[in-house]
Design a protein around this motif. Structure first.
Motif, mmCIF file in Angstrom:
data_model
loop_
_atom_site.group_PDB
_atom_site.id
_atom_site.type_symbol
_atom_site.label_atom_id
_atom_site.label_comp_id
_atom_site.label_asym_id
_atom_site.label_seq_id
_atom_site.Cartn_x
_atom_site.Cartn_y
_atom_site.Cartn_z
ATOM 1 N N GLY A 147 4.161 -7.864 -10.320
ATOM 2 C CA GLY A 147 5.111 -8.972 -10.428
ATOM 3 C C GLY A 147 6.252 -8.920 -9.429
ATOM 4 O O GLY A 147 7.227 -9.649 -9.575
ATOM 5 N N SER A 148 6.142 -8.074 -8.418
ATOM 6 C CA SER A 148 7.224 -7.924 -7.448
ATOM 7 C C SER A 148 6.657 -7.790 -6.039
ATOM 8 O O SER A 148 5.529 -7.340 -5.854
ATOM 9 C CB SER A 148 8.039 -6.665 -7.781
ATOM 10 O OG SER A 148 8.970 -6.392 -6.756
ATOM 11 N N ASN A 149 7.460 -8.172 -5.048
ATOM 12 C CA ASN A 149 7.083 -7.959 -3.649
ATOM 13 C C ASN A 149 7.567 -6.598 -3.157
ATOM 14 O O ASN A 149 7.218 -6.171 -2.052
ATOM 15 C CB ASN A 149 7.659 -9.059 -2.753
ATOM 16 C CG ASN A 149 6.969 -10.383 -3.003
ATOM 17 O OD1 ASN A 149 5.794 -10.419 -3.359
ATOM 18 N ND2 ASN A 149 7.691 -11.473 -2.823
ATOM 19 N N ALA A 150 8.393 -5.938 -3.951
ATOM 20 C CA ALA A 150 8.905 -4.618 -3.568
ATOM 21 C C ALA A 150 7.782 -3.582 -3.689
ATOM 22 O O ALA A 150 6.779 -3.808 -4.360
ATOM 23 C CB ALA A 150 10.074 -4.234 -4.470
ATOM 24 N N LEU A 151 7.972 -2.458 -3.028
ATOM 25 C CA LEU A 151 7.007 -1.352 -3.083
ATOM 26 C C LEU A 151 7.697 -0.095 -3.570
ATOM 27 O O LEU A 151 8.911 0.048 -3.440
ATOM 28 C CB LEU A 151 6.416 -1.091 -1.689
ATOM 29 C CG LEU A 151 5.610 -2.206 -1.041
ATOM 30 C CD1 LEU A 151 5.216 -1.805 0.380
ATOM 31 C CD2 LEU A 151 4.383 -2.541 -1.857
ATOM 32 N N LYS A 152 6.914 0.836 -4.124
ATOM 33 C CA LYS A 152 7.435 2.158 -4.485
ATOM 34 C C LYS A 152 6.629 3.192 -3.696
ATOM 35 O O LYS A 152 5.487 2.933 -3.302
ATOM 36 C CB LYS A 152 7.360 2.392 -5.988
ATOM 37 C CG LYS A 152 5.980 2.269 -6.591
ATOM 38 C CD LYS A 152 6.029 2.386 -8.115
ATOM 39 C CE LYS A 152 4.644 2.142 -8.704
ATOM 40 N NZ LYS A 152 4.637 2.239 -10.157
ATOM 41 N N PHE A 153 7.227 4.350 -3.488
ATOM 42 C CA PHE A 153 6.638 5.369 -2.630
ATOM 43 C C PHE A 153 6.681 6.731 -3.316
ATOM 44 O O PHE A 153 7.568 6.990 -4.126
ATOM 45 C CB PHE A 153 7.389 5.425 -1.293
ATOM 46 C CG PHE A 153 7.387 4.096 -0.587
ATOM 47 C CD1 PHE A 153 6.334 3.732 0.233
ATOM 48 C CD2 PHE A 153 8.416 3.185 -0.781
ATOM 49 C CE1 PHE A 153 6.303 2.495 0.854
ATOM 50 C CE2 PHE A 153 8.397 1.946 -0.165
ATOM 51 C CZ PHE A 153 7.338 1.600 0.657
ATOM 52 N N SER A 154 5.722 7.572 -2.972
ATOM 53 C CA SER A 154 5.659 8.890 -3.590
ATOM 54 C C SER A 154 4.985 9.875 -2.652
ATOM 55 O O SER A 154 4.216 9.495 -1.765
ATOM 56 C CB SER A 154 4.871 8.809 -4.904
ATOM 57 O OG SER A 154 4.677 10.093 -5.454
ATOM 58 N N ASN A 155 5.259 11.140 -2.885
ATOM 59 C CA ASN A 155 4.659 12.244 -2.137
ATOM 60 C C ASN A 155 3.759 13.067 -3.060
ATOM 61 O O ASN A 155 3.365 14.163 -2.739
ATOM 62 C CB ASN A 155 5.799 13.100 -1.560
ATOM 63 C CG ASN A 155 5.338 14.097 -0.534
ATOM 64 O OD1 ASN A 155 4.312 13.933 0.125
ATOM 65 N ND2 ASN A 155 6.110 15.166 -0.377
ATOM 66 N N VAL A 156 3.454 12.515 -4.245
ATOM 67 C CA VAL A 156 2.755 13.259 -5.284
ATOM 68 C C VAL A 156 1.252 12.996 -5.230
ATOM 69 O O VAL A 156 0.816 11.841 -5.152
ATOM 70 C CB VAL A 156 3.320 12.890 -6.680
ATOM 71 C CG1 VAL A 156 2.539 13.559 -7.795
ATOM 72 C CG2 VAL A 156 4.796 13.252 -6.762
ATOM 73 N N GLU A 157 0.486 14.077 -5.296
ATOM 74 C CA GLU A 157 -0.980 13.996 -5.347
ATOM 75 C C GLU A 157 -1.405 13.125 -6.528
ATOM 76 O O GLU A 157 -0.872 13.253 -7.629
ATOM 77 C CB GLU A 157 -1.550 15.413 -5.499
ATOM 78 C CG GLU A 157 -3.046 15.478 -5.662
ATOM 79 C CD GLU A 157 -3.820 15.089 -4.415
ATOM 80 O OE1 GLU A 157 -4.833 14.407 -4.548
ATOM 81 O OE2 GLU A 157 -3.381 15.468 -3.308
ATOM 82 N N GLY A 158 -2.340 12.212 -6.287
ATOM 83 C CA GLY A 158 -2.853 11.356 -7.354
ATOM 84 C C GLY A 158 -2.033 10.107 -7.624
ATOM 85 O O GLY A 158 -2.414 9.308 -8.469
ATOM 86 N N SER A 159 -0.924 9.925 -6.916
ATOM 87 C CA SER A 159 -0.089 8.731 -7.135
ATOM 88 C C SER A 159 -0.684 7.494 -6.459
ATOM 89 O O SER A 159 -0.361 6.373 -6.837
ATOM 90 C CB SER A 159 1.330 8.963 -6.601
ATOM 91 O OG SER A 159 1.318 9.037 -5.180
ATOM 92 N N TYR A 160 -1.517 7.693 -5.455
ATOM 93 C CA TYR A 160 -2.087 6.611 -4.639
ATOM 94 C C TYR A 160 -1.010 5.744 -4.007
ATOM 95 O O TYR A 160 -1.243 4.580 -3.700
ATOM 96 C CB TYR A 160 -3.085 5.758 -5.441
ATOM 97 C CG TYR A 160 -4.222 6.557 -6.012
ATOM 98 C CD1 TYR A 160 -4.923 7.478 -5.234
ATOM 99 C CD2 TYR A 160 -4.591 6.421 -7.339
ATOM 100 C CE1 TYR A 160 -5.959 8.234 -5.758
ATOM 101 C CE2 TYR A 160 -5.637 7.175 -7.876
ATOM 102 C CZ TYR A 160 -6.314 8.076 -7.073
ATOM 103 O OH TYR A 160 -7.340 8.817 -7.598
ATOM 104 N N GLN A 161 0.171 6.339 -3.849
ATOM 105 C CA GLN A 161 1.268 5.631 -3.205
ATOM 106 C C GLN A 161 1.395 6.067 -1.753
ATOM 107 O O GLN A 161 1.053 7.193 -1.401
ATOM 108 C CB GLN A 161 2.586 5.905 -3.931
ATOM 109 C CG GLN A 161 2.637 5.322 -5.322
ATOM 110 C CD GLN A 161 3.939 5.602 -6.038
ATOM 111 O OE1 GLN A 161 4.979 5.706 -5.396
ATOM 112 N NE2 GLN A 161 3.894 5.732 -7.358
#
Length: 192
Positions: free
Chosen positions: A90-104
């Motif tokens: 529901g958003s155009n924003a993105l989230k980011f991660s360095n964690v294995e399995g996050s698929y980010q």
């Protein structure tokens, strides 16, 4: 008659303000270019080229840039996918991660490493250089192509990856020419 002139004047002023505001948000901010120039100076990285990904730009638009640091110009632009886990419903924003399995996707500077042949054909290993992406090797985050990524800009979002920056097959081939010619690692900088 005077009302028409006033209306036209207000319309022109508001349009020119909108245009100047759009121009104030460049696809590749000079501050990011300068940051990379300072970072690579006197280090064992390619001093002439850098790759930038501006994740603020929608994924269906050009947001991947190979930049000529000597002549200060973009020499390739392309569509690049982000990780499926980076999507916020529901958003155009993105989230980011360095964690294995996050698929980010992960933000920060990467050194583009050697190539290998994997599931998607030729790919380049990415070594994360910041605390925000230093698990890239462990997560198998690599630069590769994928047939579902388009060559042309669109309002539709690009295909999603498992966290890797994915290019179209044609864009990847063009990028590979630059990477393969380089004697030293090229920096890739993903920012938001």
């Amino acid at each position: 008659m005077m009302k028409h002139f006033i209306f036209l004047f207000i319309l022109l002023v508001s349009c020119s303000k909108a245009e100047s505001q759009q121009a104030a948000v460049p696809s590749l901010p000079s501050s990011k270019i300068e940051e990379i120039k300072k970072y690579i100076k006197d280090k064992d990285y390619n001093q002439e080229l850098a790759v930038f990904i501006n994740f603020k730009i929608p994924s269906g638009k050009y947001r991947y840039f190979i930049y000529d640091l000597k002549n200060n110009k973009v020499i390739q632009k392309a569509i690049v996918a982000h990780g499926s886990g980076s999507v916020i419903s529901g958003s155009n924003a993105l989230k980011f991660s360095n964690v294995e399995g996050s698929y980010q996707s992960s933000l920060g500077k990467y050194a583009i490493g050697g190539s290998y042949t994997g599931q998607f054909g030729k790919a380049y290993r990415l070594k994360g250089l910041d605390s925000t992406n230093d698990n890239a090797m462990q997560r198998a985050i690599v630069l590769h192509s994928f047939s579902s990524v388009s060559d042309v800009e669109s309002e539709k979002p690009a295909a999603l990856s498992l966290g890797c920056p994915m290019l179209s097959i044609n864009a990847f081939k063009e990028t590979a020419k630059y990477i393969d010619k380089s004697q030293k690692p090229i920096i890739l900088y993903a920012f938001y």
